[in-house]
Write an enzyme that holds these catalytic residues in place. Structure first.
Site, mmCIF file in Angstrom:
data_model
loop_
_atom_site.group_PDB
_atom_site.id
_atom_site.type_symbol
_atom_site.label_atom_id
_atom_site.label_comp_id
_atom_site.label_asym_id
_atom_site.label_seq_id
_atom_site.Cartn_x
_atom_site.Cartn_y
_atom_site.Cartn_z
ATOM 1 C CD GLN A 161 -4.507 0.821 9.037
ATOM 2 O OE1 GLN A 161 -4.175 1.635 8.361
ATOM 3 N NE2 GLN A 161 -5.539 0.393 9.873
ATOM 4 N N GLY A 162 -0.208 -1.481 10.087
ATOM 5 C CA GLY A 162 0.440 -2.617 8.854
ATOM 6 C C GLY A 162 -0.529 -3.681 8.968
ATOM 7 C CB SER B 83 -2.742 -2.976 3.137
ATOM 8 O OG SER B 83 -4.071 -2.319 3.393
ATOM 9 C CB SER C 169 0.012 6.033 6.345
ATOM 10 O OG SER C 169 -0.743 5.699 5.258
ATOM 11 C CD GLU D 157 -8.060 3.147 9.170
ATOM 12 O OE1 GLU D 157 -8.179 1.671 9.512
ATOM 13 O OE2 GLU D 157 -7.555 3.681 8.147
HETATM 14 C C1 FAD Z 1 -3.626 7.074 1.025
HETATM 15 C C2 FAD Z 1 -3.703 5.664 1.538
HETATM 16 C C3 FAD Z 1 -3.262 5.321 2.579
HETATM 17 C C4 FAD Z 1 -3.155 4.174 3.287
HETATM 18 N N1 FAD Z 1 -2.688 3.799 4.403
HETATM 19 C C5 FAD Z 1 -2.495 2.600 4.894
HETATM 20 C C6 FAD Z 1 -1.778 2.215 6.265
HETATM 21 O O1 FAD Z 1 -1.375 2.944 7.030
HETATM 22 N N2 FAD Z 1 -2.075 0.948 6.414
HETATM 23 C C7 FAD Z 1 -2.532 -0.022 5.523
HETATM 24 O O2 FAD Z 1 -2.374 -1.102 6.107
HETATM 25 N N3 FAD Z 1 -3.279 0.000 4.471
HETATM 26 C C8 FAD Z 1 -3.169 1.474 4.047
HETATM 27 N N4 FAD Z 1 -3.780 1.696 2.886
HETATM 28 C C9 FAD Z 1 -4.280 0.698 2.127
HETATM 29 C C10 FAD Z 1 -5.658 0.607 2.010
HETATM 30 O O3 FAD Z 1 -6.505 0.144 3.070
HETATM 31 C C11 FAD Z 1 -5.991 -0.346 0.906
HETATM 32 O O4 FAD Z 1 -5.467 0.163 -0.566
HETATM 33 C C12 FAD Z 1 -7.470 -0.665 0.268
HETATM 34 O O5 FAD Z 1 -8.205 -1.567 1.486
HETATM 35 C C13 FAD Z 1 -7.731 -1.410 -0.542
HETATM 36 O O6 FAD Z 1 -6.921 -2.575 -0.972
HETATM 37 P P1 FAD Z 1 -5.917 -2.689 -2.394
HETATM 38 O O7 FAD Z 1 -5.443 -1.481 -2.512
HETATM 39 O O8 FAD Z 1 -5.429 -4.165 -2.150
HETATM 40 O O9 FAD Z 1 -7.069 -2.903 -3.432
HETATM 41 P P2 FAD Z 1 -7.860 -4.307 -4.132
HETATM 42 O O10 FAD Z 1 -8.255 -4.987 -2.557
HETATM 43 O O11 FAD Z 1 -6.768 -4.857 -4.925
HETATM 44 O O12 FAD Z 1 -9.035 -3.670 -4.707
HETATM 45 C C14 FAD Z 1 -9.075 -3.227 -6.188
HETATM 46 C C15 FAD Z 1 -10.314 -2.975 -6.619
HETATM 47 O O13 FAD Z 1 -11.392 -3.933 -6.627
HETATM 48 C C16 FAD Z 1 -12.555 -3.555 -5.690
HETATM 49 N N5 FAD Z 1 -12.814 -4.868 -4.951
HETATM 50 C C17 FAD Z 1 -12.144 -5.677 -4.334
HETATM 51 N N6 FAD Z 1 -12.810 -6.380 -3.722
HETATM 52 C C18 FAD Z 1 -14.033 -6.359 -4.078
HETATM 53 C C19 FAD Z 1 -15.518 -6.950 -3.621
HETATM 54 N N7 FAD Z 1 -15.257 -7.988 -2.910
HETATM 55 N N8 FAD Z 1 -16.406 -6.465 -3.977
HETATM 56 C C20 FAD Z 1 -16.313 -5.180 -4.941
HETATM 57 N N9 FAD Z 1 -15.293 -4.690 -5.383
HETATM 58 C C21 FAD Z 1 -14.177 -5.218 -4.605
HETATM 59 C C22 FAD Z 1 -11.850 -2.470 -4.856
HETATM 60 O O14 FAD Z 1 -13.032 -1.538 -4.501
HETATM 61 C C23 FAD Z 1 -11.072 -1.858 -5.864
HETATM 62 O O15 FAD Z 1 -11.685 -0.970 -6.622
HETATM 63 C C24 FAD Z 1 -3.809 3.154 2.306
HETATM 64 C C25 FAD Z 1 -4.267 3.355 0.942
HETATM 65 C C26 FAD Z 1 -4.090 4.634 0.647
HETATM 66 C C27 FAD Z 1 -4.762 4.983 -0.646
#
Ligand code: FAD
Length: 406
Positions: free
Chosen positions: A128-129, A131, A163, A246
């Site tokens: 999945q691409g 993020s 992932s 998902e």
């Molecule tokens: C084990 C794992 C597997 C993953 N696999 C994939 C994958 O295969 N493909 C893929 O595309 N992605 C994947 N992800 C990514 C995942 O979807 C993102 O990490 C997630 O959506 C959060 O985005 P971010 O890490 O950029 O955090 P950010 O968006 O930077 O968030 C940082 C913090 O701010 C908070 N925050 C942000 N915006 C708001 C808001 N509007 N209101 C309140 N709080 C807020 C968040 O809750 C978080 O606590 C994976 C993540 C993990 C941990």
């Protein structure tokens, strides 16, 4: 819908149980956690065995190579696999649990014919691409660009946390096809073949020591327009379908795994005498009751998906509750383990079902300390992956409860 088990459903259960009893002893040992080619081979071989026996894609349409069975049979299938401690989807997670279901709902007949059967046969693995470094929670701000060039899109940008990309054949990829500031209105959902020139994957290591995800760099990668799911710039709508699978149904099997783990922890507490403490009994009781409620919600999501085609927005409630509950089960395990919870890595890295752990609980599946520490450590990522808890709370508040935007 009626979720009681009919005679034919019980016959399905008996047939599956007999088949599992016959084939599971023939499986090779599980590969080492960081040996990705071996993990892919193990998971896809198991998938192929399911396919050959008619147990792949239980709720997928027959035209896509599935069984076309009822949601009840899907739930029975999950119950029996967990009961028998059969392998779960592994690296086939994305393809089987949300990319495939998206293609079923949103794909063209040609796309369904091309992409669905190889997923079910275990021939092709997906990742999945979605993020990006600057677009996680705020997915609509993604910047990976796709320019149309004849029958192809030329894609340039960077994805992150992808992932299982190191073993994937295809990637469900979100790209920007609209203007830079077009947000939700300028996104397109593409099927990216992972063998194209211009793709570079660099693994990242998690606190659990795993390289399960990484960074995906795309430099002028050519993707056929025929691989576009939905219309150009209509990818946000398609993405909502993907995310509802998902969040709503992909983790259904984990409720059953969690129930099993909790039973193991209860047995462990009895053995160590901690069961005499009222607080321990209270925590186990509460977690058990919450798991029962979640299982009811999982059944509702599965039956809703069967009725309407997609699990819907309620998937956010389920995802939020399950991921936070998993963390609390991990915390209970660590509290019960005491000093043994400090031991991680000196024991076989995967002692599921084995008695290699410091802690043993005869009478039920043994919970080793490695499993306890794994559950606790992995728990941290649960409330982030597939959308953070905060984002699920925002969705529930605004889109289910109708509260004003924060
Ligand atoms: C084990 C794992 C597997 C993953 N696999 C994939 C994958 O295969 N493909 C893929 O595309 N992605 C994947 N992800 C990514 C995942 O979807 C993102 O990490 C997630 O959506 C959060 O985005 P971010 O890490 O950029 O955090 P950010 O968006 O930077 O968030 C940082 C913090 O701010 C908070 N925050 C942000 N915006 C708001 C808001 N509007 N209101 C309140 N709080 C807020 C968040 O809750 C978080 O606590 C994976 C993540 C993990 C941990």
């Amino acid at each position: 819908m009626d979720l009681r088990y009919s005679e034919s459903e019980e016959a399905f259960r008996a047939g599956l149980r007999a088949w599992l009893a016959e084939v599971l002893p023939t499986l090779p040992p599980k590969p080492a956690p960081l040996d990705w080619p071996a993990r892919r081979a193990f998971d896809t071989t198991w998938q192929r065995m399911l396919f050959d026996a008619g147990y792949a894609g239980i709720d997928w349409p027959v035209e896509g190579g599935g069984r076309g069975a009822s949601p009840v049979e899907q739930l029975i299938y999950l119950e029996e696999l967990e009961r028998a401690h059969a392998p779960y989807v592994g690296v086939n997670f994305v393809g089987l649990l949300h990319a495939g279901p998206t293609v079923i709902v949103e794909g063209t007949p040609e796309q369904r014919a091309r992409f669905l059967p190889p997923i079910l046969r275990g021939d092709e693995v997906w990742c999945q691409g979605f993020s990006e470094p600057g677009a996680g929670s705020d997915l609509a701000s993604l910047r990976t660009r796709a320019e149309r060039d004849g029958d192809e899109y030329v894609v340039t940008g960077q994805k992150i946390w992808t992932s299982h990309a190191q073993v994937a054949d295809f990637c469900e990829l979100l790209v920007r096809t609209g203007a830079e500031d077009s947000r939700h209105r300028g996104i397109t959902w593409l099927i990216l073949p992972m063998d194209r020139p211009g793709i570079d994957f660099r693994p990242l290591r998690t606190i659990a020591g795993s390289t399960e995800f990484g960074e995906l760099f795309l430099d002028g990668v050519r993707v056929p327009v025929a691989n576009r799911v939905g219309a150009e710039n209509d990818g946000w709508r398609v993405t909502m379908t993907t995310l509802s699978f998902e969040r709503g149904t992909a983790f259904v099997g984990e409720v059953l795994q969690s129930m099993e783990l909790l039973r193991g922890l209860r047995a462990m507490a009895r053995r160590t005498g901690e069961w005499d403490e009222r607080e321990v009994r209270r925590r186990v009781g509460h977690l058990g009751a919450e798991l029962d409620a979640l299982w009811a919600l999982a059944r509702r999501n599965v039956s809703q998906a069967a009725r309407t085609g997609v699990p819907g927005i309620g998937g956010s409630v389920y995802k939020l509750a399950l991921s936070e509950l998993r963390q609390r089960i991990g915390e209970l395990g660590m509290d019960l383990a005491g000093p043994a919870g400090l031991i991680w890595g000196d024991l076989p890295s995967d002692s599921l079902g084995a008695s290699a752990g410091v802690i043993e609980a005869p009478g039920t599946r043994t919970v080793g300390n490695t499993e306890i520490v794994n559950t606790w450590v992995h728990g941290f990522s649960r409330t982030i992956a597939a959308g953070t808890s905060q984002i699920q709370r925002n969705i529930i508040a605004e889109r289910i409860l109708g509260l004003p935007k924060g």
